[in-house]
Design an enzyme around this catalytic site. Structure first.
Site, PDB file in Angstrom:
ATOM      1  N   SER A 101       0.844  -1.195   0.000  1.00 18.83           N
ATOM      2  CA  SER A 101       0.000   0.000   0.000  1.00 18.83           C
ATOM      3  C   SER A 101       0.872   1.235   0.000  1.00 18.83           C
ATOM      4  O   SER A 101       1.997   1.226   0.508  1.00 18.83           O
ATOM      5  CB  SER A 101      -0.909   0.014   1.229  1.00 18.83           C
ATOM      6  OG  SER A 101      -1.549   1.272   1.380  1.00 18.83           O
ATOM      7  N   TYR A 141      -1.580  -0.382  10.564  1.00 21.44           N
ATOM      8  CA  TYR A 141      -1.643  -0.741   9.143  1.00 21.44           C
ATOM      9  C   TYR A 141      -0.401  -0.264   8.393  1.00 21.44           C
ATOM     10  O   TYR A 141       0.225  -1.020   7.642  1.00 21.44           O
ATOM     11  CB  TYR A 141      -2.910  -0.132   8.534  1.00 21.44           C
ATOM     12  CG  TYR A 141      -3.146  -0.478   7.074  1.00 21.44           C
ATOM     13  CD1 TYR A 141      -3.583  -1.746   6.705  1.00 21.44           C
ATOM     14  CD2 TYR A 141      -2.946   0.475   6.078  1.00 21.44           C
ATOM     15  CE1 TYR A 141      -3.820  -2.061   5.370  1.00 21.44           C
ATOM     16  CE2 TYR A 141      -3.176   0.173   4.746  1.00 21.44           C
ATOM     17  CZ  TYR A 141      -3.612  -1.098   4.392  1.00 21.44           C
ATOM     18  OH  TYR A 141      -3.842  -1.396   3.077  1.00 21.44           O
TER      19      TYR A 141
END
Length: 701
Positions: free
Chosen positions: A579, A592
């Site tokens: 990501s 995350y």
């Protein structure tokens, strides 16, 4: 012949009179219907094998006169799936007039080009080499099939005598001859000499049967095959054990699968010395009876009989000398044994080629085996794609059935090696191979994708399959996997549950993949979840879950997958879906973002370690993939909306506006980046591709 439902023990009666009634008056449609139901029974003919035809009266578009037209399966087709687009329509009289220009058997290949001068239907498929075999016979409907039972008789040492014993004067016999115009003349001659026969057995080849209507032709074919099958089964029962009885016992089913999945990558690597191959495995009872028998050593080297069989299986299999319970995980010791077996097989094939070749023979093809027999365990087949490998397996099972029948009634005989070579390296066969469509970019590759039942993972699976790869689709939920499987055929993809945090679950998924396709080339870790919380609200459970799925899962998938890739020795690809958040510092994202950063750096570390084994390792960084992405279905969307001070409904517009291209990023965009790394950037490793529309704070350089 009346419409009466028949009862058969050895073939499937599939004629549906209500369906056929709707086709009445359209002989071509009835011929196609007959073809399709014949093609569903592999005991009658296998995929791509045999051909069927019918003759109708049509208006000649130039003279407006009534003419007879023959409709016949075109080159390269399959009767089980035959449609109007797969048939050729030819003037029957013109085809028969070719006898006037035929110069003899040494020139018969030149006749194939003349078939085009006989075309009636301008939308015809290219006529096959078997076209004159149908055209020179006078019957309205004709079946040319390769039934196991009839080929067993045709391949028996005294097949002509047995034909007479079963059918009396009702069947003709034509000795082995390569398909072509001259064989059509031999069929015509056989009929002239034996008027009133219901069919002809072709030595070492197959069966011709016919009828005045499509239904009569169908029933005639089934009855002839049934009589042959009944005769053989009676002899098998009288003789007792097939193939001389059992020599070794099979492992239990679970142990067979265990051995096969462990050995498959080694075999795949060796079979791929010239071209990468896809595998198939079967431990079908018919296979086990044959490969565990006393007669395997005698029969396997003889090879297959019917041309349709050995064109797909090679003339003979490779028989392994490994013990069924041998520790095949001892890869180096096993590999040494296998290398010797493969080298001997390749040398034998080269000798076959050199001793049989002609001045104009095509160059020698891949000398590796297609069929590999592992007594006590099962049979592997390797080919350019899964369908071809599976069909090769089915054809060899047909060959096993043929050997079983021939040995029961007499003695099995194979084609002489020169005759087999003349078929395998026939210039017309070579021309057919050259006409095959170009392979897709990811053909011959096998990928395993985590989290692939939906969202980004499913888009990647869709893309890879569309580009020719075989894919093992993994996810946590059986229901979502079931839904995903509806998009693919079994020859394209396998679905299996895989928990990326559980090494046992991962190992099971890889084993299933190796059994299905022979090994692994591509590992894509797409499984993920997202938790967006500020530091004080992030629990240890949140942290551990993110680390476990994203980081530990990536590590475990790669660790087990690389073990398999190294066994094959073919190189490979690892692509981790991370990501933008692994590069960019943002609020409410500590768990995350840290996990994604770990994924990215693990990629770089692995690229440095695995490069010498030709294993490329790269990262794709999505950002703002809201539409179609599973992680936006939970609280992540609420967390990100809160962090940016906007509503959840405004997130797609927000993410699109903030990138340089002002574009919405879709799962398919991530899939395209994966494809580029696999098929285009073939010398790229340790790299990161951002798919985010352009985010300056995520630029990696």
């Amino acid at each position: 012949m009346g419409i009466v439902k028949k009862s058969f023990d050895y073939v499937d009666y599939l004629w549906d009179h209500s369906k056929a009634a709707k086709l009445e008056g359209d002989e071509v449609a009835l011929f196609l219907y007959r073809s399709n139901i014949l093609g569903t029974d592999l005991r009658i003919t296998n995929y791509g094998g045999g051909n069927t035809s019918c003759k109708t009266i049509e208006k000649d578009p130039l003279t407006n006169e009534n003419v007879e037209v023959m409709w016949v399966k075109g080159s390269g087709g399959d009767i089980g799936t035959l449609s109007r687009s797969g048939i050729a329509g030819l003037y029957t009289e013109r085809l028969r007039n070719l006898k006037k220009v035929y110069r003899g058997i040494e020139h018969e290949d030149e006749m194939v080009a003349l078939f085009n001068h006989c075309i009636y239907d301008l939308n015809s498929k290219a006529p096959s080499i078997d076209t004159p075999l149908h055209g020179l016979l006078p019957f309205k409907h004709i079946d040319h099939l390769h039934p196991d039972a009839v080929i067993a008789i045709a391949a028996a040492k005294d097949g002509e005598k047995i034909t007479k014993e079963i059918w009396g004067d009702a069947m003709g016999w034509v000795p082995w001859q390569r398909p072509g115009f001259d064989l059509g003349l031999q069929l015509e001659k056989c009929l002239e000499e034996n008027p009133g026969i219901r069919g002809i057995v072709l030595g070492n080849h197959g069966l011709f049967t016919w009828g005045d209507t499509s239904y009569e032709c169908y029933i005639n074919s089934l009855e002839v095959i049934e009589m042959a099958s009944s005769y053989i089964e009676k002899k098998v029962n009288e003789n007792g054990n097939a193939f001389g009885g059992q020599k070794i016992k099979s492992l239990p089913p679970s142990k067979r699968k265990e051995q096969a999945s462990a050995l498959a990558p080694l075999l795949r690597g060796l079979c791929s010395s010239e071209n990468t191959m896809i595998g198939h495995f079967t431990d079908d009872d018919r296979v086990l009876t044959y490969i565990n028998s006393n007669d395997l050593e005698k029969l396997a080297p003889m090879g297959t009989s019917c041309p349709d069989h050995f064109l797909r299986t090679k003339i003979k299999p490779l028989v392994l000398t490994l013990k069924s319970d041998e520790d095949v995980s001892n890869s180096q010791a096993i590999l040494k044994k296998l290398k010797t077996k493969f080298e001997n097989y390749r040398d034998d094939y080269r000798q076959y080629y050199e001793s049989c070749k002609h001045e104009d023979s095509p160059p020698m093809r891949d000398p590796n085996p297609v069929v590999i027999i592992y007594p006590g365990v099962g049979m592997f087949t390797f080919a350019k794609n899964k369908q071809t490998a599976r069909v090769a397996s089915e054809f060899y099972i047909n060959a096993i059935n043929v050997m079983r029948g021939a040995e029961a009634i007499s003695e099995y005989t194979a084609l002489p090696r020169q005759e087999a070579f003349n078929i395998e390296y026939w210039l017309l066969e070579e021309a057919k191979l050259q006409r095959m469509p170009k392979e897709k970019p990811l053909s011959r590759k096998v990928a395993i994708i985590t989290g692939a039942a939906g969202g980004i993972g499913k888009a990647i699976a869709d893309k890879l399959i569309a580009e020719g790869a075989n894919v093992i689709i993994t996810d946590l939920q059986e229901e979502t996997l079931k839904n995903a499987s509806m998009s693919f055929t079994k020859d394209e993809a396998l679905t299996t549950i895989c928990d990326v945090t559980d090494s046992n679950s991962i190992e099971k998924a890889y084993k299933e993949g190796c059994l299905a396709f022979g090994g692994i080339d591509i590992i894509i870790h797409s499984a993920g979840l997202a938790i967006s919380k500020p530091l004080e609200e992030t629990t240890l459970a949140d942290w551990n879950l993110l680390q476990s799925v994203l980081v530990k899962g990536q590590f475990l998938m790669v660790q087990k997958g690389v073990e398999i890739i190294k066994l094959q020795g073919l190189g490979g690809d690892i692509i981790n879906i991370a990501s933008k958040n692994g590069l960019v510092s943002g609020p409410n994202n500590v768990g995350y973002g840290t996990a994604k950063a770990a994924q990215q750096h693990m990629t770089r570390l692995l690229a440095a370690e695995l490069g010498p084994q030709k294993i490329k390792v790269n990262t794709v960084n999505p950002d703002g993939v809201i539409i179609g992405s599973k992680i936006w279905e939970g609280k992540w969307a609420e967390g990100r909306a809160k962090a940016y001070g906007i509503s959840v409904e405004d997130l797609p517009k927000h993410y699109a506006k903030r990138n340089l291209l002002n574009e919405i990023i879709l799962p398919a965009d991530i899939a395209n980046a994966v494809f580029a790394l696999l098929a285009i950037l073939d010398k790229s490793t340790g790299n990161t591709i951002n798919v985010d529309g352009g985010m300056p704070n995520a630029f990696v350089r």
